[in-house]
Design a protein around this motif. Structure first.
Motif, PDB file in Angstrom:
ATOM      1  N   THR A  19      38.211  43.725  51.498  1.00  0.00           N
ATOM      2  CA  THR A  19      37.957  44.909  50.678  1.00  0.00           C
ATOM      3  C   THR A  19      39.229  45.403  50.000  1.00  0.00           C
ATOM      4  N   GLU A  20      40.400  45.148  50.599  1.00  0.00           N
ATOM      5  CA  GLU A  20      41.655  45.588  49.992  1.00  0.00           C
ATOM      6  C   GLU A  20      41.967  44.807  48.722  1.00  0.00           C
ATOM      7  N   LYS A  21      41.749  43.505  48.757  1.00  0.00           N
ATOM      8  CA  LYS A  21      42.140  42.653  47.627  1.00  0.00           C
ATOM      9  C   LYS A  21      41.024  42.487  46.594  1.00  0.00           C
ATOM     10  N   GLU A  22      39.824  42.069  47.049  1.00  0.00           N
ATOM     11  CA  GLU A  22      38.721  41.791  46.118  1.00  0.00           C
ATOM     12  C   GLU A  22      37.723  42.929  45.978  1.00  0.00           C
ATOM     13  N   GLY A  23      37.775  43.926  46.864  1.00  0.00           N
ATOM     14  CA  GLY A  23      36.852  45.038  46.780  1.00  0.00           C
ATOM     15  C   GLY A  23      35.615  44.894  47.643  1.00  0.00           C
ATOM     16  N   TYR A  24      35.438  43.765  48.299  1.00  0.00           N
ATOM     17  CA  TYR A  24      34.322  43.555  49.214  1.00  0.00           C
ATOM     18  C   TYR A  24      34.715  42.492  50.226  1.00  0.00           C
ATOM     19  N   ALA A  25      34.034  42.479  51.360  1.00  0.00           N
ATOM     20  CA  ALA A  25      34.342  41.521  52.422  1.00  0.00           C
ATOM     21  C   ALA A  25      33.324  40.385  52.385  1.00  0.00           C
ATOM     22  N   ALA A  26      33.820  39.158  52.310  1.00  0.00           N
ATOM     23  CA  ALA A  26      32.941  37.991  52.281  1.00  0.00           C
ATOM     24  C   ALA A  26      33.710  36.756  52.745  1.00  0.00           C
ATOM     25  N   ILE A  27      32.957  35.739  53.081  1.00  0.00           N
ATOM     26  CA  ILE A  27      33.501  34.431  53.456  1.00  0.00           C
ATOM     27  C   ILE A  27      32.987  33.423  52.436  1.00  0.00           C
ATOM     28  N   GLN A  28      33.888  32.607  51.886  1.00  0.00           N
ATOM     29  CA  GLN A  28      33.493  31.545  50.956  1.00  0.00           C
ATOM     30  C   GLN A  28      33.540  30.222  51.693  1.00  0.00           C
ATOM     31  N   LEU A  29      32.395  29.536  51.734  1.00  0.00           N
ATOM     32  CA  LEU A  29      32.295  28.245  52.411  1.00  0.00           C
ATOM     33  C   LEU A  29      32.148  27.128  51.389  1.00  0.00           C
ATOM     34  N   GLY A  30      32.786  25.987  51.671  1.00  0.00           N
ATOM     35  CA  GLY A  30      32.674  24.805  50.835  1.00  0.00           C
ATOM     36  C   GLY A  30      31.974  23.690  51.583  1.00  0.00           C
ATOM     37  N   TYR A  31      31.104  22.948  50.887  1.00  0.00           N
ATOM     38  CA  TYR A  31      30.344  21.863  51.514  1.00  0.00           C
ATOM     39  C   TYR A  31      30.357  20.645  50.609  1.00  0.00           C
ATOM     40  N   GLY A  32      30.353  19.454  51.198  1.00  0.00           N
ATOM     41  CA  GLY A  32      30.287  18.205  50.446  1.00  0.00           C
ATOM     42  C   GLY A  32      31.634  17.838  49.856  1.00  0.00           C
ATOM     43  N   GLU A  33      31.783  16.588  49.521  1.00  0.00           N
ATOM     44  CA  GLU A  33      33.036  16.098  48.949  1.00  0.00           C
ATOM     45  C   GLU A  33      32.887  15.879  47.453  1.00  0.00           C
ATOM     46  N   LYS A  34      33.983  16.109  46.722  1.00  0.00           N
ATOM     47  CA  LYS A  34      34.013  15.880  45.281  1.00  0.00           C
ATOM     48  C   LYS A  34      35.289  15.114  44.966  1.00  0.00           C
ATOM     49  N   ARG A  35      35.196  14.155  44.055  1.00  0.00           N
ATOM     50  CA  ARG A  35      36.382  13.386  43.692  1.00  0.00           C
ATOM     51  C   ARG A  35      37.419  14.277  43.039  1.00  0.00           C
ATOM     52  N   GLU A  36      38.678  14.048  43.364  1.00  0.00           N
ATOM     53  CA  GLU A  36      39.745  14.916  42.891  1.00  0.00           C
ATOM     54  C   GLU A  36      39.896  14.864  41.378  1.00  0.00           C
ATOM     55  N   LYS A  37      39.576  13.739  40.765  1.00  0.00           N
ATOM     56  CA  LYS A  37      39.739  13.630  39.305  1.00  0.00           C
ATOM     57  C   LYS A  37      38.705  14.464  38.543  1.00  0.00           C
ATOM     58  N   LEU A  38      37.626  14.888  39.216  1.00  0.00           N
ATOM     59  CA  LEU A  38      36.585  15.682  38.566  1.00  0.00           C
ATOM     60  C   LEU A  38      36.821  17.187  38.707  1.00  0.00           C
ATOM     61  N   VAL A  39      37.975  17.574  39.276  1.00  0.00           N
ATOM     62  CA  VAL A  39      38.263  18.979  39.550  1.00  0.00           C
ATOM     63  C   VAL A  39      39.423  19.446  38.678  1.00  0.00           C
ATOM     64  N   THR A  40      39.328  20.664  38.150  1.00  0.00           N
ATOM     65  CA  THR A  40      40.406  21.205  37.324  1.00  0.00           C
ATOM     66  C   THR A  40      41.605  21.585  38.193  1.00  0.00           C
ATOM     67  N   SER A  41      42.740  21.804  37.548  1.00  0.00           N
ATOM     68  CA  SER A  41      43.969  22.121  38.275  1.00  0.00           C
ATOM     69  C   SER A  41      43.849  23.444  39.026  1.00  0.00           C
ATOM     70  N   ALA A  42      43.193  24.425  38.430  1.00  0.00           N
ATOM     71  CA  ALA A  42      43.032  25.716  39.090  1.00  0.00           C
ATOM     72  C   ALA A  42      42.214  25.579  40.371  1.00  0.00           C
ATOM     73  N   VAL A  43      41.159  24.792  40.308  1.00  0.00           N
ATOM     74  CA  VAL A  43      40.308  24.592  41.481  1.00  0.00           C
ATOM     75  C   VAL A  43      41.035  23.752  42.524  1.00  0.00           C
ATOM     76  N   LYS A  44      41.850  22.795  42.085  1.00  0.00           N
ATOM     77  CA  LYS A  44      42.661  22.014  43.029  1.00  0.00           C
ATOM     78  C   LYS A  44      43.574  22.932  43.825  1.00  0.00           C
ATOM     79  N   GLY A  45      44.191  23.910  43.136  1.00  0.00           N
ATOM     80  CA  GLY A  45      45.060  24.857  43.812  1.00  0.00           C
ATOM     81  C   GLY A  45      44.298  25.722  44.802  1.00  0.00           C
ATOM     82  N   HIS A  46      43.053  26.071  44.459  1.00  0.00           N
ATOM     83  CA  HIS A  46      42.212  26.874  45.352  1.00  0.00           C
ATOM     84  C   HIS A  46      41.960  26.120  46.655  1.00  0.00           C
ATOM     85  N   PHE A  47      41.634  24.834  46.554  1.00  0.00           N
ATOM     86  CA  PHE A  47      41.375  24.035  47.753  1.00  0.00           C
ATOM     87  C   PHE A  47      42.662  23.702  48.500  1.00  0.00           C
TER      88      PHE A  47
END
Length: 184
Positions: A19-47
């Motif tokens: 709530t301090e940073k984003e304004g609400y409390a939540a958990i973000q879950l990731g599932y399944g694999e994706k090839r690294e070449k199909l992901v943008t640089s911003a999303v690569k940094g997120h992971f």
């Protein structure tokens, strides 16, 4: 007993929202694999911040029971046999359909008395002088399926923790191999 087999995990916590940073409390879950070449640089940094490989599906959950940190793994042990769960997904798309299949209209009626190719037609669509148009929301032909749907209070029949599989009593929305969200 008719059951649906759901591959549920392992899911990785990719972000913990506060709530301090984003304004609400939540958990973000990731599932399944994706090839690294199909992901943008911003999303690569997120992971990379979560210390995990790129995931094909990201979903947020509000009000998560357990305290989790970024990089933790959530699996089927979260559920127990006999629990009631809600399963939501996108229904199977049927494409453009007529009124008989889409809404269950009976058609015009008999084939006699001059009817020609009218058996599955919708019939009259609107009034004449007032309102001089077709009402919004009129049941007509159109695209069917492909909508968000939630099946509620489905019983967890069995859990196979070594295979990350949940067996749920009844049917869930969506095609075989489609993504669904399972919530307690």
């Amino acid at each position: 007993m008719p059951c649906t087999v759901i591959q549920a995990g392992p899911c990785v916590v990719t972000q913990v929202k506060t709530t301090e940073k984003e304004g609400y409390a939540a958990i973000q879950l990731g599932y399944g694999e994706k090839r690294e070449k199909l992901v943008t640089s911003a999303v690569k940094g997120h992971f990379k911040a979560a210390n995990t490989t790129p995931k094909s599906k990201l979903v947020e959950f509000l009000g998560f029971e357990k305290e989790l940190k970024t990089g933790d793994v959530v699996d089927v042990t979260l559920f127990a046999e006999g629990d009631l769960v809600d399963v939501s997904g996108v229904t199977k798309g049927k494409g453009f359909q007529g009124v008989v299949k889409r809404w269950g209209f009976g058609g015009v009626g008999s084939r006699t008395h001059g009817q020609h190719d009218r058996q599955r037609a919708p019939g009259s669509a609107g009034a004449s002088s007032f309102p001089s148009r077709v009402w919004k929301g009129k049941k007509m032909a159109g695209r069917t399926g492909g909508e968000n749907c939630k099946s509620q209070n489905l019983e967890v029949v069995k859990i196979l923790a070594d295979k990350h599989v949940i067996l749920v009593k009844g049917a869930v929305p969506g095609p075989n191999g489609g993504y669904v969200i399972v919530e307690k």
